[in-house]
Design an enzyme around this catalytic site. Structure first.
Site, PDB file in Angstrom:
ATOM      1  N   GLU A  37       0.837  -1.217   0.000  1.00  0.00           N
ATOM      2  CA  GLU A  37       0.000   0.000   0.000  1.00  0.00           C
ATOM      3  C   GLU A  37       0.863   1.255   0.000  1.00  0.00           C
ATOM      4  O   GLU A  37       0.854   2.031   0.947  1.00  0.00           O
ATOM      5  CB  GLU A  37      -0.868   0.005   1.266  1.00  0.00           C
ATOM      6  CG  GLU A  37      -1.695  -1.227   1.434  1.00  0.00           C
ATOM      7  CD  GLU A  37      -2.067  -1.475   2.890  1.00  0.00           C
ATOM      8  OE1 GLU A  37      -1.587  -0.751   3.781  1.00  0.00           O
ATOM      9  OE2 GLU A  37      -2.835  -2.402   3.132  1.00  0.00           O
ATOM     10  N   PRO A  38       1.607   1.475  -1.071  1.00  0.00           N
ATOM     11  CA  PRO A  38       2.489   2.646  -1.088  1.00  0.00           C
ATOM     12  C   PRO A  38       1.717   3.946  -1.251  1.00  0.00           C
ATOM     13  O   PRO A  38       0.817   4.057  -2.080  1.00  0.00           O
ATOM     14  CB  PRO A  38       3.371   2.400  -2.322  1.00  0.00           C
ATOM     15  CG  PRO A  38       2.538   1.532  -3.211  1.00  0.00           C
ATOM     16  CD  PRO A  38       1.686   0.688  -2.310  1.00  0.00           C
ATOM     17  N   GLY A  39       2.053   4.913  -0.417  1.00  0.00           N
ATOM     18  CA  GLY A  39       1.492   6.256  -0.576  1.00  0.00           C
ATOM     19  C   GLY A  39       2.620   7.183  -1.013  1.00  0.00           C
ATOM     20  O   GLY A  39       2.764   7.551  -2.176  1.00  0.00           O
ATOM     21  N   ARG A  52       4.317  19.337   7.125  1.00  0.00           N
ATOM     22  CA  ARG A  52       5.306  18.310   7.457  1.00  0.00           C
ATOM     23  C   ARG A  52       6.535  18.828   8.222  1.00  0.00           C
ATOM     24  O   ARG A  52       6.981  18.178   9.173  1.00  0.00           O
ATOM     25  CB  ARG A  52       5.716  17.524   6.208  1.00  0.00           C
ATOM     26  CG  ARG A  52       4.521  16.803   5.549  1.00  0.00           C
ATOM     27  CD  ARG A  52       4.931  15.813   4.472  1.00  0.00           C
ATOM     28  NE  ARG A  52       5.537  14.634   5.048  1.00  0.00           N
ATOM     29  CZ  ARG A  52       6.828  14.410   5.109  1.00  0.00           C
ATOM     30  NH1 ARG A  52       7.677  15.268   4.604  1.00  0.00           N
ATOM     31  NH2 ARG A  52       7.278  13.322   5.686  1.00  0.00           N
ATOM     32  N   TYR A 100       6.319  16.958  11.636  1.00  0.00           N
ATOM     33  CA  TYR A 100       7.210  15.788  11.684  1.00  0.00           C
ATOM     34  C   TYR A 100       8.681  16.170  11.726  1.00  0.00           C
ATOM     35  O   TYR A 100       9.539  15.298  11.631  1.00  0.00           O
ATOM     36  CB  TYR A 100       7.020  14.925  10.429  1.00  0.00           C
ATOM     37  CG  TYR A 100       5.633  14.430  10.150  1.00  0.00           C
ATOM     38  CD1 TYR A 100       4.989  13.556  11.026  1.00  0.00           C
ATOM     39  CD2 TYR A 100       4.971  14.800   8.981  1.00  0.00           C
ATOM     40  CE1 TYR A 100       3.724  13.077  10.736  1.00  0.00           C
ATOM     41  CE2 TYR A 100       3.704  14.319   8.689  1.00  0.00           C
ATOM     42  CZ  TYR A 100       3.085  13.463   9.572  1.00  0.00           C
ATOM     43  OH  TYR A 100       1.841  12.980   9.283  1.00  0.00           O
ATOM     44  N   CYS A 134       0.401  32.980  12.348  1.00  0.00           N
ATOM     45  CA  CYS A 134       0.725  33.706  13.566  1.00  0.00           C
ATOM     46  C   CYS A 134       1.005  32.792  14.740  1.00  0.00           C
ATOM     47  O   CYS A 134       0.255  32.716  15.710  1.00  0.00           O
ATOM     48  CB  CYS A 134      -0.373  34.710  13.874  1.00  0.00           C
ATOM     49  SG  CYS A 134      -0.312  36.041  12.678  1.00  0.00           S
ATOM     50  N   TYR A 181       1.111  13.933   1.535  1.00  0.00           N
ATOM     51  CA  TYR A 181       0.805  14.581   2.817  1.00  0.00           C
ATOM     52  C   TYR A 181       1.110  16.081   2.778  1.00  0.00           C
ATOM     53  O   TYR A 181       1.531  16.665   3.765  1.00  0.00           O
ATOM     54  CB  TYR A 181       1.543  13.877   3.966  1.00  0.00           C
ATOM     55  CG  TYR A 181       1.374  12.372   3.929  1.00  0.00           C
ATOM     56  CD1 TYR A 181       0.142  11.808   4.220  1.00  0.00           C
ATOM     57  CD2 TYR A 181       2.407  11.530   3.529  1.00  0.00           C
ATOM     58  CE1 TYR A 181      -0.044  10.429   4.144  1.00  0.00           C
ATOM     59  CE2 TYR A 181       2.232  10.152   3.448  1.00  0.00           C
ATOM     60  CZ  TYR A 181       1.003   9.610   3.758  1.00  0.00           C
ATOM     61  OH  TYR A 181       0.822   8.261   3.676  1.00  0.00           O
TER      62      TYR A 181
END
Ligand SMILES: *Cc1c(COP(=O)(O)O)cnc(C)c1O
EC number: 4.1.1.20
Length: 404
Positions: A263-265, A302, A306, A332, A360
């Site tokens: 299931e590669p995203g 991201r 992350y 802000c 993402y």
């Protein structure tokens, strides 16, 4: 040869459609899928695009055209997939913490269902018995993945049914007649070490031996792509070879030929995406030079969420002298895309591009600060086409109910 869009193409898209702008490259997506097909050609492999990484209907249609299946984590993703033309047998529904009604909704749409906890497995078995095959999502208790937020297979993870509960699964199968067609695991994103997959596979083979009706082993995804020069990527070719050996061995021992699903995203769409912004402000302080752009973590979360690294380039001034910048957004609160980044001199009005923006990126965008979501453009056969209009002011009020 690796497919990519040129600086000229990106600037032209920015001029034509405005910024901030997400740009995707169809041929790069195709190249990535071809690479997987090649790497796993010795296996009986199928690929289900994890569409939560990027769900624009045109991307879904492209994936369908390229022959991929679809991995969905919500019933709405399932519906989007059906709308994009996927037949139900090409859709795998892998929800987590949803109510029984959402799982049933998947059943009514005839897609493959992947159940990830004991209580739902029991309910499904009691209600449907052997009439509808299911997958079981296992938690193999393997720590893998780039960081804690994207690790899903460790002991503290909410995902899957623990492999230590196999006896419980067995009881449910025996008492309800449930037909388990496949076993699934997905241990996280950005897995560099292919042995993680092999370790998981061995656990699943062990279970498959106990359940002769199992036809599919789904190893999820977590294929890492490079974010900067010399960054590591998951060696899918090495994994393909190891898996082919392991599956052949299993087949010899059991006379059962299992399919392996992935299931590669990120692997399919990350590098096919570019996010173009404009430098609004260049501000020199005592500590640094800020390049303040017309976007923020509301559009590309991201880096803040992350601590992800995205390569940035100044599209407008490629020969400018290199200087060190802190690239920030306009939200802000602390909103930093990159610290101490060497860029060709940034002038107010220059276009900057973030690479690896396909996965993402837009998908995790929001209207925080009442900012409008960016437009999306797809390059195919060298031609850019608008595939999502930029938000308009009215969109901010769309679902609000004025009572005062
Ligand atoms: C998110 C997700 C994926 C895709 O992960 P990537 O790292 O983007 O490849 C695959 N399977 C499941 C179940 C997921 O939740």
């Amino acid at each position: 040869m690796s497919q990519s869009l040129s600086r000229k193409q990106l600037i032209e898209a920015a001029e034509e459609f405005g910024t901030p702008l997400y740009v995707y490259h169809a041929e790069k997506i195709e190249e990535q899928l071809n690479e997987l097909n090649k790497a796993f050609k010795e296996c009986n492999a199928k690929f289900f695009y994890a569409c939560k990484s990027l769900t624009n209907i045109n991307i879904l249609k492209l994936m369908h055209k390229l022959g991929a299946g679809l991995d969905c984590v919500s019933i709405n993703e399932v519906k989007l997939g059906l709308k994009a033309g996927f037949t139900p047998d090409k859709i795998l529904f892998t929800p987590n913490c949803v109510d029984f009604e959402e799982i049933e909704a998947g059943k009514l749409l005839n897609v493959h269902i992947n159940i990830d906890n004991i209580s739902m497995l029991e309910r499904f078995g009691n209600k449907y018995g052997s009439s509808y095959p299911v997958f079981i999502r296992l938690n193999p208790h393997i720590m893998a993945g780039g960081n804690f937020k994207i690790s899903t297979g460790h002991v503290d993870s909410k995902f899957g049914i623990s492999i230590h509960q196999v006896r419980h699964i067995e009881r449910i199968i025996k008492s309800t007649g449930l037909n388990v067609q496949g076993l699934h695991m997905h241990t996280g994103s950005e897995i560099k070490d292919t042995n993680v997959f092999i370790a998981g596979l061995e656990i699943m083979f062990e279970m498959a031996r106990q359940f002769p009706q199992i036809e599919v082993i789904d190893l999820g995804s977590g294929f890492k792509v490079p974010y900067y020069d010399d960054d590591v990527r998951t060696d899918v070719h090495d994994l393909g070879k190891k898996l082919a050996q392991a599956f052949t061995k299993f087949e010899k021992e059991t006379s059962r030929k299992l399919e392996v699903w992935f299931e590669p995203g990120k692997f399919l769409v990350s590098e096919a995406g570019y996010f173009i912004v404009k430098a609004n402000v260049v501000k020199t302080t005592t500590a640094t030079v800020f390049a303040g752009v017309n976007s923020g973590f509301n559009h590309l979360i991201r880096p803040m969420f992350y601590e992800a690294y995205h390569r940035i380039e100044n599209l407008s001034n490629p020969k400018g002298a290199e200087r060190i910048y802190t690239v920030v957004g306009n939200i802000c609160e602390t909103d930093t895309f990159a610290w101490d980044r060497k860029l060709n001199e940034v002038r107010e009005g220059d276009y900057l591009v973030f690479y690896n923006a396909g996965a993402y990126g837009f998908e995790m965008s929001s209207n925080f600060n009442s900012r409008l979501k960016p437009a999306e453009v797809l390059f195919k056969d060298g031609k850019p086409q608008l595939i999502r209009k930029r938000d308009e002011f009215e969109d901010l009020l769309k679902n609000q109910v004025e009572v005062l």
